[in-house]
Scaffold this motif. Sequence first.
Motif, PDB file in Angstrom:
ATOM      1  N   VAL A  96       0.869  -1.179   0.000  1.00 42.69           N
ATOM      2  CA  VAL A  96       0.000   0.000   0.000  1.00 42.69           C
ATOM      3  C   VAL A  96       0.905   1.228   0.000  1.00 42.69           C
ATOM      4  N   GLU A  97       0.729   2.070  -1.019  1.00 46.21           N
ATOM      5  CA  GLU A  97       1.560   3.273  -1.104  1.00 46.21           C
ATOM      6  C   GLU A  97       0.709   4.505  -0.862  1.00 46.21           C
ATOM      7  N   SER A  98       1.134   5.303   0.096  1.00 42.95           N
ATOM      8  CA  SER A  98       0.456   6.574   0.350  1.00 42.95           C
ATOM      9  C   SER A  98       1.291   7.689  -0.248  1.00 42.95           C
ATOM     10  N   VAL A  99       0.807   8.931  -0.126  1.00 43.77           N
ATOM     11  CA  VAL A  99       1.609  10.064  -0.566  1.00 43.77           C
ATOM     12  C   VAL A  99       2.950  10.094   0.157  1.00 43.77           C
ATOM     13  N   LYS A 100       3.014   9.461   1.321  1.00 39.65           N
ATOM     14  CA  LYS A 100       4.244   9.512   2.109  1.00 39.65           C
ATOM     15  C   LYS A 100       5.227   8.404   1.779  1.00 39.65           C
ATOM     16  N   ALA A 101       4.722   7.133   1.743  1.00 40.76           N
ATOM     17  CA  ALA A 101       5.660   6.011   1.716  1.00 40.76           C
ATOM     18  C   ALA A 101       4.954   4.738   1.284  1.00 40.76           C
ATOM     19  N   ALA A 102       5.752   3.710   1.006  1.00 41.78           N
ATOM     20  CA  ALA A 102       5.232   2.388   0.664  1.00 41.78           C
ATOM     21  C   ALA A 102       5.248   1.509   1.915  1.00 41.78           C
ATOM     22  N   SER A 103       4.175   0.725   2.112  1.00 45.90           N
ATOM     23  CA  SER A 103       4.110  -0.180   3.264  1.00 45.90           C
ATOM     24  C   SER A 103       3.756  -1.584   2.799  1.00 45.90           C
ATOM     25  N   ASP A 104       4.524  -2.570   3.264  1.00 48.38           N
ATOM     26  CA  ASP A 104       4.209  -3.971   2.975  1.00 48.38           C
ATOM     27  C   ASP A 104       3.031  -4.419   3.820  1.00 48.38           C
ATOM     28  N   ILE A 105       2.168  -5.225   3.205  1.00 50.17           N
ATOM     29  CA  ILE A 105       1.032  -5.809   3.920  1.00 50.17           C
ATOM     30  C   ILE A 105       1.299  -7.304   4.046  1.00 50.17           C
ATOM     31  N   TYR A 106       1.260  -7.802   5.265  1.00 50.57           N
ATOM     32  CA  TYR A 106       1.591  -9.198   5.551  1.00 50.57           C
ATOM     33  C   TYR A 106       0.312  -9.993   5.764  1.00 50.57           C
ATOM     34  N   THR A 107       0.243 -11.172   5.151  1.00 45.53           N
ATOM     35  CA  THR A 107      -0.968 -11.948   5.333  1.00 45.53           C
ATOM     36  C   THR A 107      -0.974 -12.580   6.728  1.00 45.53           C
ATOM     37  N   PRO A 108      -2.056 -12.419   7.451  1.00 44.34           N
ATOM     38  CA  PRO A 108      -2.118 -12.967   8.811  1.00 44.34           C
ATOM     39  C   PRO A 108      -2.256 -14.485   8.825  1.00 44.34           C
ATOM     40  N   LEU A 109      -2.762 -15.057   7.730  1.00 42.37           N
ATOM     41  CA  LEU A 109      -3.033 -16.494   7.676  1.00 42.37           C
ATOM     42  C   LEU A 109      -2.422 -17.079   6.404  1.00 42.37           C
ATOM     43  N   ALA A 110      -2.092 -18.381   6.454  1.00 47.70           N
ATOM     44  CA  ALA A 110      -1.610 -19.083   5.263  1.00 47.70           C
ATOM     45  C   ALA A 110      -2.795 -19.506   4.405  1.00 47.70           C
ATOM     46  N   GLY A 111      -2.537 -19.707   3.102  1.00 40.52           N
ATOM     47  CA  GLY A 111      -3.602 -20.172   2.230  1.00 40.52           C
ATOM     48  C   GLY A 111      -3.343 -19.815   0.793  1.00 40.52           C
ATOM     49  N   GLU A 112      -4.427 -19.854   0.001  1.00 39.05           N
ATOM     50  CA  GLU A 112      -4.334 -19.522  -1.414  1.00 39.05           C
ATOM     51  C   GLU A 112      -5.160 -18.258  -1.670  1.00 39.05           C
ATOM     52  N   VAL A 113      -4.561 -17.314  -2.376  1.00 39.45           N
ATOM     53  CA  VAL A 113      -5.291 -16.090  -2.724  1.00 39.45           C
ATOM     54  C   VAL A 113      -6.362 -16.450  -3.747  1.00 39.45           C
TER      55      VAL A 113
END
Lengths: 363, 130
Positions: B61-78
């Motif tokens: 997720v990128e805001s006007v300020k910076a990029a942030s990684d989003i970590y999946t809380p659970l294992a599985g298939e998207v």
Amino acid sequence: MGLRTPLFAEHERLNARIVPFGGWDMPLHYGSQLEEHHAVRRRAGIFDVSHMQPVDITGSGASAFLRRLLANDVVKLKDPGKALYSCMLNEQGGVVDDLICYYRGPERYRLVVNAGTADKDLDWMQAQAVGFDVHIDRRRDLAMIAIQGPQARAVAAALLPADCRDAALAIAPFFAADGARWFVGRTGYTGEDGFEVILPAEDAPELWQGLIAAGIQPCGLGARDTLRLEAGMNLYGQDMDETVGPLESGLGWTIAWEPAERRFIGREALTALRDNPARRDFVGLLLTGRGVLRGHQQVLSDGRPVGEITSGGFAPTLERSIALARVAPGLGATCAVDIRGKAVPARVVKTTFVRHGKPAQAL
Amino acid sequence: MSAVHADLHYTKTHEWVKVHGDGTATVGITDHAQEALGDIVFVETPEVGRQVDAGDGCAVVESVKAASDIYTPLAGEVVEVNAALADTPELINQSAYGDGWIFTLRVADPGAVSGLLDAAGYQAVLDAEV
């Protein structure tokens, strides 16, 4: 806790998100950085820039001192109030700071330098002043408010003191009106028309409150950064610093090479670099693929790294991502940028992206 | 104050998970996270079909300020990503727990959700940050 400007209480009252910047606690935004950005492009916005440091230079040697100190030449300043943008270089041709120099009258100048560099700038100026009849006065008693946008001057004029109101409306861009207490420059860091008002710290809250009451949007450092990036204006410490000089930062136009006998600090180093075929270019990038350009991402040409982004971000006016980058000479019309391991395509363009509310580039 | 919803699970890194009855779960970022990031201007979603382990970075997720990684809380298939974020990333600012969802997983181990924070646990994380 950092230093606080005379307007800190105003920022708290407006629920600003406060962040440390150059030793100061400054507003990042007051809710939405994007709304603040658009307000400046479409109407007007105000910025507390009191962290920036005015420095008055006077004395019979003031002109001679500044002609030695600065890469641009104050001899160009013939009319009172006229402003000049310049780099202050070290002997190696690197940038100690970039600044604006206003001419106030014979042997009277006002410089405005960056917040984070002010201490070292003053030390540097004092060291270079040896042998000149010059007085260097760091004006800690002053505040500074920028009012920027197509409606900025009209709204601000009503709040200016009588002794400089008419003059402020009459001056051309890049001039200042010098009142008894307030100093009003038609300058800025957004690519829009507007004023930068330098005034006694105790006068600042009333002007700020008056502008807020007039419906002007308060804007933080976040919008200041996206506005200056769209305007293609350099940020000291990111786009240039003590190791990278004006010729490789898109600031060659600020070097006054003539007269050839003027021996400004850094001249020899710049002269050597000027004719060096390996001298790097400073370009604009417009991302054509998806993503956001950020500082320090690698610029790729034919899959090989050829340079680095110095400033990048999302351009709200263009709804695209843009950047300033320093690259090896000879980069063509297109390139790619390494964004998290992916080569995302970009166009190589001039460094001005937006001027007076309008895109300056074909998208 | 940032909103915390009682029917969701959370991570210390400010993701939320909504577990559905059919073995899938939807992931997004919390109201606190969107507020801290500021105006969001770009979202990189994972590929549908990707197998992920809990804690993998699988969106940005990128805001006007910076990029942030989003970590999946659970294992599985998207199994699905929020396609609306491509043109309207600001949905995350406007509706972090609703229209601003990021991706849906077929969860590998439904029991793993018990290892995540509940609303009270996440509120304690927020309280400790202030």
